[in-house]
Design an enzyme around this catalytic site. Structure first.
Site, PDB file in Angstrom:
ATOM      1  CG  ASP A 190      32.842  47.620  53.451  1.00 55.04           C
ATOM      2  OD1 ASP A 190      32.485  46.557  52.910  1.00 55.04           O
ATOM      3  OD2 ASP A 190      33.904  47.758  54.072  1.00 55.04           O
TER       4      ASP A 190
HETATM    5  N1  URA Z   1      38.178  47.225  51.681  1.00 52.16           N
HETATM    6  C1  URA Z   1      37.285  47.377  52.683  1.00 52.16           C
HETATM    7  O1  URA Z   1      37.547  47.022  53.829  1.00 52.16           O
HETATM    8  N2  URA Z   1      36.118  47.948  52.397  1.00 52.16           N
HETATM    9  C2  URA Z   1      35.766  48.394  51.171  1.00 52.16           C
HETATM   10  O2  URA Z   1      34.680  48.930  50.983  1.00 52.16           O
HETATM   11  C3  URA Z   1      36.720  48.225  50.136  1.00 52.16           C
HETATM   12  C4  URA Z   1      37.908  47.635  50.412  1.00 52.16           C
END
Ligand code: URA
Length: 247
Positions: A102
């Site tokens: 993310d």
């Molecule tokens: N899980 C998440 O919620 N976000 C990420 O960036 C990676 C794994």
């Protein structure tokens, strides 16, 4: 979409400057049409020929990137935000991230132009281990941990068993620090898992994928993976895939 001269250079055929000369000289065609001006962009699947001969594919390259905060893994963003590829301006090959982190998640991200390798790493049955450091709001109970470890239903599908360890608790600010080890990577999985239990994820940092960690790198930095590391990652994923077939 990439500039034609960049794609020619990335294939190892010649330098970017010489590729520009070839284009100006009318020696390059894209999908059968001569292109003799600079600035034309090409996409994956376009056929590029030079003096009538098809351009061979790019060299396969593999990088480990320490993804910093505030950049995205999709390559075209409607809001024009910084992307992970913006950190690889010096790299000619058309690389992309293996899976996604993310916008605000930091840590280990593999980057490559090898589609087969990327697919293998991301394939659900490869069960490649990913380890994250997580800070969540609230004090997480043993019961919650137990449920998450066993697997919970997210959008109708059960998460696979995982391992979670509490590494710290701040009773004053009511936050919990944890380490979570997953063998799958559904979209926003860690956040969804904790949110479904009423804990907001405040910080998420991936410290390891397979045996690859961030040693020696700082946020925004990258290094090439060693050929042996690529081989070992491939073998690791293939072995897990094979074992899962037998189960
Ligand atoms: N899980 C998440 O919620 N976000 C990420 O960036 C990676 C794994």
């Amino acid at each position: 979409m990439e500039r034609l001269q960049k794609v020619i250079a990335a294939s190892g055929y010649t330098s970017r400057r010489k590729a520009e000369d070839l284009i100006r000289a009318g020696r390059v065609s894209v999908n059968g049409e001569v292109v003799n001006e600079l600035g034309v962009k090409v996409k994956k699947g376009d056929t590029i020929t030079i003096d009538g001969k098809a351009l061979e594919g790019e060299n396969k390259v593999y990088y480990l990137f320490y993804k910093p905060k505030s950049c995205i893994c999709t390559l075209n963003d409607e809001f024009n935000r910084e992307t992970v590829v913006d950190y690889f301006k010096e790299v000619d090959e058309r690389i992309y991230p293996v899976g996604r982190l993310d916008y605000d998640t930091t840590g280990v991200l593999l980057m490559t132009n090898d589609g087969e390798f990327a697919n293998l790493m991301m394939h659900p049955s490869s069960h490649l281990e990913k380890i994250y450091e997580v800070t969540v709001s609230g004090l997480v109970t043993g019961e919650t941990l137990h449920k998450l470890e066993k697997g919970i239903y997210l959008e109708g599908a059960k998460t696979m068993p995982c391992k979670i360890k509490v590494t710290g608790k701040d009773t004053e600010h009511k936050t919990t620090m944890l380490m979570i080890k997953l063998v799958e990577g559904k979209n926003r999985q860690v956040k969804k898992m904790f949110e479904s239990m009423g804990h907001r994820v405040k910080r998420l940092h991936r410290i390891q994928v397979g045996f690859i960690n961030l040693k020696g790198l700082t946020p925004g930095g990258y290094r090439m993976l060693k050929p042996q590391e690529v081989k070992d990652l491939r073998n690791l994923a293939l072995t897990k895939k094979e074992n899962n077939k037998r189960k």
